[in-house]
Design an enzyme around this catalytic site. Structure first.
Site, PDB file in Angstrom:
ATOM      1  N   SER A  82      -7.687  -5.166 -31.538  1.00 25.60           N
ATOM      2  CA  SER A  82      -7.141  -3.423 -31.089  1.00 25.60           C
ATOM      3  C   SER A  82      -6.257  -3.303 -30.332  1.00 25.60           C
ATOM      4  CB  SER A  82      -8.871  -2.938 -30.324  1.00 25.60           C
ATOM      5  OG  SER A  82      -8.378  -3.801 -28.668  1.00 25.60           O
ATOM      6  N   LYS A  83      -5.658  -1.538 -29.462  1.00 25.21           N
ATOM      7  CA  LYS A  83      -4.920  -1.309 -29.147  1.00 25.21           C
ATOM      8  C   LYS A  83      -4.291  -2.563 -28.210  1.00 25.21           C
ATOM      9  CE  LYS A  83      -7.540   1.228 -30.744  1.00 25.21           C
ATOM     10  NZ  LYS A  83      -8.717   0.369 -30.096  1.00 25.21           N
ATOM     11  N   ARG A  84      -5.632  -2.817 -27.486  1.00 30.24           N
ATOM     12  CA  ARG A  84      -5.421  -3.701 -26.228  1.00 30.24           C
ATOM     13  C   ARG A  84      -4.855  -5.209 -26.402  1.00 30.24           C
ATOM     14  NH1 ARG A  84      -8.604  -7.408 -24.900  1.00 30.24           N
ATOM     15  NH2 ARG A  84      -9.732  -7.401 -26.837  1.00 30.24           N
ATOM     16  N   HIS A  85      -4.145  -5.655 -27.932  1.00 34.20           N
ATOM     17  CA  HIS A  85      -4.057  -6.623 -28.704  1.00 34.20           C
ATOM     18  C   HIS A  85      -2.092  -6.203 -28.695  1.00 34.20           C
ATOM     19  CE1 HIS A  85      -8.042  -7.388 -29.238  1.00 34.20           C
ATOM     20  NE2 HIS A  85      -7.915  -8.812 -28.763  1.00 34.20           N
ATOM     21  N   GLY A  86      -1.633  -5.347 -28.427  1.00 32.86           N
ATOM     22  CA  GLY A  86      -0.730  -5.035 -28.944  1.00 32.86           C
ATOM     23  C   GLY A  86      -0.231  -3.780 -30.037  1.00 32.86           C
TER      24      GLY A  86
END
Length: 511
Positions: free
Chosen positions: A264-268
């Site tokens: 997800s966006k959390r990973h970049g």
RNA sequence: GGCGCUAUGGUGUAAUUGGUUAACACGCCGCCCUCUCAAGGCGGAGAGUUCGGGUUCGAUCCCCGAUAGCGCUACCA
């Protein structure tokens, strides 16, 4: 499970038709892009049709701009579609929001044939059932109470204006389907509930419309994310109720982040648009994505241009296990394609980053000599970056030479402090000042040899001070490349003047 | 809780579908190149195939079980 390799693709039955059916509710994510890619590759490999269908039944979240972006992203990656919005096709329309009438007709048919029924249960009643089932460690399935309602009563209550949903009667046998990547999958029938087809609001639900569309559009192979596996038995029941052929399925595994959580966006960066913005080449992304969950026979080859991917891609070789997205490997892949990219395209792609930095004019306003010079600049700096958006950072000192900052930097200061460094700098400056013409690489080299002879300083001690005086840093590309770049750049009319070797030395000595 | 899917070095994939010193790539480490940093070239370490049983002369591969991760379990998509 049976080994996936044991299965054959059934091409004999006719043209293969696959579809990619995204919801235009946001940016295209790498996971979905990979699903699209596998669909496209499969279709192209077999000479089949690739259909784009927009799942915009969620009116609140769907936006036209997302739909446009989506199509742009697909095209950017090199995919085209044979049928879809904006393209003529025999099964139009290709937006679900424009197919509501079709779903209604089909629901009526199911109702009159007794394959579906009206359910008048309230949310509270259903929640009660669910809690009860959970407490008794039973599968949470709808009791089927309204299934027993007589036709007259059902019609009467509906006519009286009582709200109802439409449910499908799940058949009295296990539901199974064939999955090209996982083998046969079977669900005990007591674990699958009578699914709601149409909400009490009159809006059909996803699992229903997707099935109707796939059938009507004659989709032969449903290739999608594995989060749909559990939905599939319900869909199979819908096919059965209509008497339609059940297609082949291929459920693709999830793409994970480095922590093995769903990417997800959390990973970049995860959207196609963001990869493009950072300067990932489409061929690199496509190649990387293809390898994430698929391996060519033998498995030793990594580099596959799109055309060769079409040739090599076999759905049976798709991996069933989830894959971790590795940004490092994507970067490596991008470096590879960057190296292969011809100078003209590279300049085209890298240009905007330099306009944004205020160093170059707009591309179409640039003179031919500026273009040629820029291509040489790229040849110097691109080999050392992973992404195109890193090039301005590498080339900063060409346009933005800051002696003060360079002198202040700790390691530079130490390098400059020595007596030898001072001797070198003085000798070098004298040569530069005595020479009026532009310097070329040979001249520069001669000077360095002379300075070496005059001062007795050599190696790092010789080069580092000069390098700092010219670039502001003790490391960077070779001088025989930089010197001509500085000299020729200084003769160009640019938004930000490029300092010549002489100007650099003077500025460095002055500050 | 129920059901389903998955399981090979840190990561992605291979392994003539029961017989290999378990291969390749990324990453990591080292060397070469070099004024330097990268890049590039070369080399090295790193898994005995999640665990436990079985079948077999022999299991990464077949069977059973366990464990873990993930998904679904909505009148979301």
């Amino acid at each position: 499970m049976i080994a996936a390799g044991a299965f054959r693709i059934r091409t004999v039955m006719g043209t293969i038709r696959v579809r990619f059916a995204p919801s235009p509710t946001g940016l295209l994510h790498v996971g979905n892009a990979r699903t699209a890619l596998y669909n496209w590759l499969f279709a192209r490999h077999h000479g089949g049709k690739f259909i784009l269908r927009i799942e915009d039944t969620d009116v609140d979240r769907s936006e036209v701009r997302h739909e446009a972006q989506l199509m742009e992203d697909l095209r950017w990656m090199g995919m085209d579609w044979d049928e879809g919005p904006g393209v003529f096709g025999p099964h139009a329309p290709y937006r679900q929001s424009e197919r509501l009438g079709i779903y209604r007709e089909h629901t009526d048919r199911l109702l009159t044939e007794g394959k579906a029924y009206r359910c008048f249960c309230t949310t509270e009643e259903l929640e009660g059932e669910r809690a009860q089932a959970m407490a008794e460690h039973r599968p949470q399935v709808y009791s089927g109470r309204c299934r027993a309602l007589g036709a007259e009563e059902s019609a009467r209550r509906a006519a009286a204006g009582e709200a109802f949903a439409v449910r499908l009667k799940i058949p009295d046998h296990p539901l199974r389907f064939h999955d090209l990547v996982r083998g046969d999958v079977e669900f005990p029938q007591e674990t699958v509930s009578d699914p709601i087809l149409v909400r009490s609001s009159g809006m059909p639900v996803y699992n229903y419309v997707v099935t109707v569309d796939d059938a009507l559009m004659e989709i032969t192979h449903v290739i999608r994310g594995d989060d749909h596996i559990s939905n599939t038995p319900k869909q199979v029941a819908i096919y059965e109720a209509f008497g339609w052929n059940v297609p082949e399925f291929a459920h693709l595994s999830t793409i994970l982040g480095s922590d093995r959580e769903r990417l997800s966006k959390r990973h970049g960066a995860t959207s196609i648009a963001s990869f493009r913005e950072m300067g990932i080449l489409p061929e690199a992304l496509v190649n990387y994505l293809a390898l994430l969950g698929w391996g060519a026979e033998g498995g030793t080859r990594e580099i596959f241009p799109l055309e060769e991917l079409v040739d090599a891609f076999k759905l049976e070789r798709v991996t069933a296990s989830p894959a971790v997205f590795d940004f490092e490997k994507l970067n490596w892949m991008n470096r590879h394609y960057l190296r292969e990219c011809d100078a003209d395209r590279l300049a085209e792609l890298a240009w905007p980053y330099f306009v944004q930095a205020g160093w170059l004019p707009e591309q179409d306003a640039a003179a031919a000599d500026v273009r040629a010079w820029f291509e040489r600049l790229l040849a110097i700096f691109v080999p050392s970056v992973d992404l195109l958006d890193q090039v301005p950072g590498k080339a900063r000192f060409v346009f933005d030479f800051d002696p003060l900052r360079a002198r202040d930097e700790e390691e530079n200061a130490a390098l400059l402090a020595s007596e030898n460094a001072q001797k070198v700098l003085a000798a070098f400056a004298a040569k530069v000042r005595a020479h009026a013409e532009p310097v070329d690489a040979a001249q520069f080299k001669a000077w360095m040899n002379e300075v070496k002879a005059e001062t007795g300083v050599k190696g790092k001690e010789l080069f580092h001070p000069v390098r700092i005086a010219l670039t502001g840093s003790h490391s960077g590309p070779e001088f025989d490349k930089l010197v001509p770049l500085f000299e020729e750049g200084s003769a160009l009319a640019l938004p930000k003047h490029v300092l010549s070797v002489r100007e650099r030395v003077e500025k460095f000595l002055a500050e």
